[in-house]
Design a protein around this motif. Structure first.
Motif: not given
Length: 173
Positions: A53-61, A154-161
């Motif tokens: 789970x990449x996070x940016x500090x923003x609301x979506x992530x 195997x990698x699973x990446x979840x991105x908040x958009x």
């Protein structure tokens, strides 16, 4: 319960429902949305796969990180933040609150150089939506290097958009 944010949100209660403003704390909204957890399944093999789970500090992530942890508390998510050295001052405290709330450490990535160092190196040439050298140098390269530790898995990446940012869905790592 303390909330991570003080702002009101727009939430969709059901897939067919229209968005409406609410005054509840965002954490409560996430918990209510998780009531439908039976309808969702996490992909892959929890024993061998990597869940990122990449996070940016923003609301979506941040909302996605909370939602996924509430929805799938048994999944060993890895949270990662890539620092450009030019983040807003509020980002660090927000990410620290997220770490505290989830009880999980965020891996902080960053290069030796900041955005401002690179602008100097590029003779004042600023990044843009057409010239994304900043994203490549300060976000993508450190993330790819960090991902090397999971080579062969195997990698699973979840991105908040947000829904209105569907143009951002197609990207490559």
């Amino acid at each position: 319960m303390n909330s991570l944010f003080d702002d009101d949100l727009v939430v969709v209660d059901e897939p067919a429902a229209a968005a409406k403003p609410v005054a509840e704390a965002p954490i409560t909204l996430v918990r209510n949305a998780c009531a439908v957890r039976q309808a969702y399944q996490i992909p892959g093999n929890l024993e061998t796969d990597i869940y990122i789970l990449p996070v940016s500090g923003g609301a979506d992530s941040t909302a996605l990180a909370i939602y996924m942890h509430e929805l799938f508390p048994h999944v060993p998510f890895r949270l990662v933040f890539t620092d450009t050295g030019a983040e807003e001052p509020e980002i660090t405290p927000s990410l620290k609150k997220l770490e505290e709330y989830l009880g999980k450490k965020i891996d902080w990535l960053g290069e030796d150089k900041t955005l401002f160092d690179l602008i100097e190196e590029w003779n004042g040439f600023l990044p843009s939506s057409q010239q994304r050298w900043c994203t490549r140098e300060l976000k993508l390269k450190p993330f790819q290097k960090w991902m090397e530790q999971f080579e062969g898995k195997q990698k699973h990446i979840f991105v908040g958009i947000r829904a209105d940012e569907s143009f951002r869905v197609a990207f490559t790592i």
